[in-house]
Design a protein around this motif. Sequence first.
Motif, mmCIF file in Angstrom:
data_model
loop_
_atom_site.group_PDB
_atom_site.id
_atom_site.type_symbol
_atom_site.label_atom_id
_atom_site.label_comp_id
_atom_site.label_asym_id
_atom_site.label_seq_id
_atom_site.Cartn_x
_atom_site.Cartn_y
_atom_site.Cartn_z
ATOM 1 N N PHE A 1 0.823 -1.212 0.000
ATOM 2 C CA PHE A 1 0.000 0.000 0.000
ATOM 3 C C PHE A 1 0.860 1.266 0.000
ATOM 4 O O PHE A 1 0.435 2.292 -0.539
ATOM 5 C CB PHE A 1 -0.983 -0.007 1.173
ATOM 6 N N LEU A 2 2.060 1.208 0.562
ATOM 7 C CA LEU A 2 2.954 2.367 0.515
ATOM 8 C C LEU A 2 3.381 2.654 -0.925
ATOM 9 O O LEU A 2 3.289 3.793 -1.399
ATOM 10 C CB LEU A 2 4.177 2.131 1.403
ATOM 11 N N GLY A 3 3.853 1.635 -1.623
ATOM 12 C CA GLY A 3 4.267 1.826 -3.015
ATOM 13 C C GLY A 3 3.118 2.270 -3.903
ATOM 14 O O GLY A 3 3.235 3.231 -4.677
ATOM 15 N N GLY A 4 1.983 1.592 -3.770
ATOM 16 C CA GLY A 4 0.808 1.978 -4.558
ATOM 17 C C GLY A 4 0.287 3.348 -4.191
ATOM 18 O O GLY A 4 -0.142 4.120 -5.057
ATOM 19 N N GLY A 5 0.353 3.684 -2.899
ATOM 20 C CA GLY A 5 -0.132 4.984 -2.434
ATOM 21 C C GLY A 5 0.696 6.139 -2.961
ATOM 22 O O GLY A 5 0.157 7.192 -3.323
ATOM 23 N N LEU A 6 2.017 5.956 -3.014
ATOM 24 C CA LEU A 6 2.878 7.002 -3.566
ATOM 25 C C LEU A 6 2.554 7.245 -5.040
ATOM 26 O O LEU A 6 2.442 8.389 -5.490
ATOM 27 C CB LEU A 6 4.356 6.628 -3.391
ATOM 28 N N MET A 7 2.369 6.157 -5.795
ATOM 29 C CA MET A 7 2.043 6.301 -7.220
ATOM 30 C C MET A 7 0.657 6.907 -7.417
ATOM 31 O O MET A 7 0.468 7.809 -8.241
ATOM 32 C CB MET A 7 2.132 4.935 -7.914
ATOM 33 N N SER A 8 -0.309 6.437 -6.651
ATOM 34 C CA SER A 8 -1.676 6.938 -6.788
ATOM 35 C C SER A 8 -1.777 8.407 -6.410
ATOM 36 O O SER A 8 -2.379 9.210 -7.135
ATOM 37 C CB SER A 8 -2.615 6.104 -5.905
ATOM 38 N N SER A 9 -1.199 8.774 -5.276
ATOM 39 C CA SER A 9 -1.267 10.162 -4.820
ATOM 40 C C SER A 9 -0.631 11.107 -5.836
ATOM 41 O O SER A 9 -1.196 12.152 -6.175
ATOM 42 C CB SER A 9 -0.575 10.318 -3.459
ATOM 43 N N ALA A 10 0.546 10.729 -6.335
ATOM 44 C CA ALA A 10 1.219 11.571 -7.331
ATOM 45 C C ALA A 10 0.380 11.686 -8.598
ATOM 46 O O ALA A 10 0.268 12.770 -9.191
ATOM 47 C CB ALA A 10 2.597 10.993 -7.650
ATOM 48 N N THR A 11 -0.243 10.590 -9.011
ATOM 49 C CA THR A 11 -1.076 10.602 -10.213
ATOM 50 C C THR A 11 -2.239 11.570 -10.069
ATOM 51 O O THR A 11 -2.526 12.363 -10.976
ATOM 52 C CB THR A 11 -1.607 9.178 -10.502
ATOM 53 N N TRP A 12 -2.917 11.539 -8.920
ATOM 54 C CA TRP A 12 -4.073 12.409 -8.720
ATOM 55 C C TRP A 12 -3.661 13.877 -8.594
ATOM 56 O O TRP A 12 -4.356 14.767 -9.082
ATOM 57 C CB TRP A 12 -4.883 11.945 -7.510
ATOM 58 N N VAL A 13 -2.525 14.146 -7.954
ATOM 59 C CA VAL A 13 -2.050 15.535 -7.863
ATOM 60 C C VAL A 13 -1.684 16.048 -9.251
ATOM 61 O O VAL A 13 -2.042 17.170 -9.632
ATOM 62 C CB VAL A 13 -0.853 15.657 -6.902
ATOM 63 N N LEU A 14 -0.982 15.227 -10.048
ATOM 64 C CA LEU A 14 -0.610 15.633 -11.404
ATOM 65 C C LEU A 14 -1.841 15.820 -12.285
ATOM 66 O O LEU A 14 -1.888 16.735 -13.123
ATOM 67 C CB LEU A 14 0.340 14.601 -12.018
ATOM 68 N N ALA A 15 -2.854 14.967 -12.091
ATOM 69 C CA ALA A 15 -4.103 15.138 -12.846
ATOM 70 C C ALA A 15 -4.753 16.472 -12.494
ATOM 71 O O ALA A 15 -5.218 17.207 -13.377
ATOM 72 C CB ALA A 15 -5.058 13.981 -12.558
ATOM 73 N N GLY A 16 -4.777 16.794 -11.221
ATOM 74 C CA GLY A 16 -5.328 18.078 -10.801
ATOM 75 C C GLY A 16 -4.531 19.236 -11.366
ATOM 76 O O GLY A 16 -5.096 20.238 -11.824
ATOM 77 N N GLN A 17 -3.210 19.089 -11.370
ATOM 78 C CA GLN A 17 -2.350 20.138 -11.916
ATOM 79 C C GLN A 17 -2.594 20.306 -13.411
ATOM 80 O O GLN A 17 -2.616 21.435 -13.918
ATOM 81 C CB GLN A 17 -0.891 19.789 -11.634
ATOM 82 N N ALA A 18 -2.787 19.200 -14.134
ATOM 83 C CA ALA A 18 -3.075 19.281 -15.571
ATOM 84 C C ALA A 18 -4.410 19.976 -15.817
ATOM 85 O O ALA A 18 -4.546 20.792 -16.735
ATOM 86 C CB ALA A 18 -3.073 17.884 -16.185
ATOM 87 N N ILE A 19 -5.381 19.668 -14.980
ATOM 88 C CA ILE A 19 -6.698 20.287 -15.110
ATOM 89 C C ILE A 19 -6.614 21.787 -14.857
ATOM 90 O O ILE A 19 -7.364 22.573 -15.438
ATOM 91 C CB ILE A 19 -7.695 19.608 -14.142
ATOM 92 N N ALA A 20 -5.667 22.198 -14.020
ATOM 93 C CA ALA A 20 -5.539 23.619 -13.669
ATOM 94 C C ALA A 20 -5.312 24.497 -14.888
ATOM 95 O O ALA A 20 -5.679 25.671 -14.884
ATOM 96 C CB ALA A 20 -4.401 23.807 -12.668
#
Length: 198
Positions: A149-168
Motif C-alpha cells: 500500500f505504501l508503493g501503490g499509495g505514492l504512485m496513486s497520490s502523485a497521479t491524482w495531484v498531477l491530474a489536478g495540476q493538468a486540469i488547472a
Amino acid sequence: MSPENLVALVALAAGTLFTPGPNNAMLATSGANFGFRRTLPHMLGVAIGFPAMVLIVGLVLGGIFQSNAILRESLRWGGALLLLWIAWKIAISGGVALAGTSAGPMGFPAAAAFQWINPKAWAMAVAATSQFVTGSAPVLAALIVTLTFLGGGLMSSATWVLAGQAIARFLTSPSRHRIFNLSMAGLIVLSVAQLLWH
C-alpha cells in the motif's frame, strides 16, 4: 505469502488506491489549486499515513474494530460527517479549504491523521488486513501488506495531484474554477454516499 495472494493483494491495492475517493478528490483539488510542489506534504501524508494505519490495524486494532459494532459505526458516521464538511468547504471556496483555511493546502500531519477518520481508509485497512494478515507469520504478512500500500499509495497520490495540476490549465476563469471545485466536492459526497450505503 504465496505468489497468488501477492497478486491478489497488488490488485486490491491498485483497485482501491487509484479509484476516486475522498483522498484522491482532495489531492486533485489541491494539485489544481496549489500545484505539485505545494501539495507534496499533503500527498506524502496520504501516501505514508494510510500504510501506517494498515500496519497498526493489521498488528493491533483489526480484531477490536471488527468485533465492536459501536466503535465501527461511530467511526463510520463521524468520518462521513467530516468528509461532508470538507466537501462543503471545497464547494464554497474560491480555492480550497482543506486545512480549515483557503491560504494553503493540507499539510503532512493533517493528511496522515485524516486517514484515521476516513471511512474508506478504515474499510480498506480492515478488508486488506483481514484477508492477508493471516497464517503463521502475521507480522511479516502485515509488513508486506503495508509496503504494497505504501508503493501503490505514492504512485496513486502523485497521479491524482498531477491530474489536478493538468486540469488547472483549463481553470482560467473563476467560473471554471468554481465548476471544478463543485465537481470535486460532489465526488466526495458521492463517495460518502457509497460508503454509507454499503
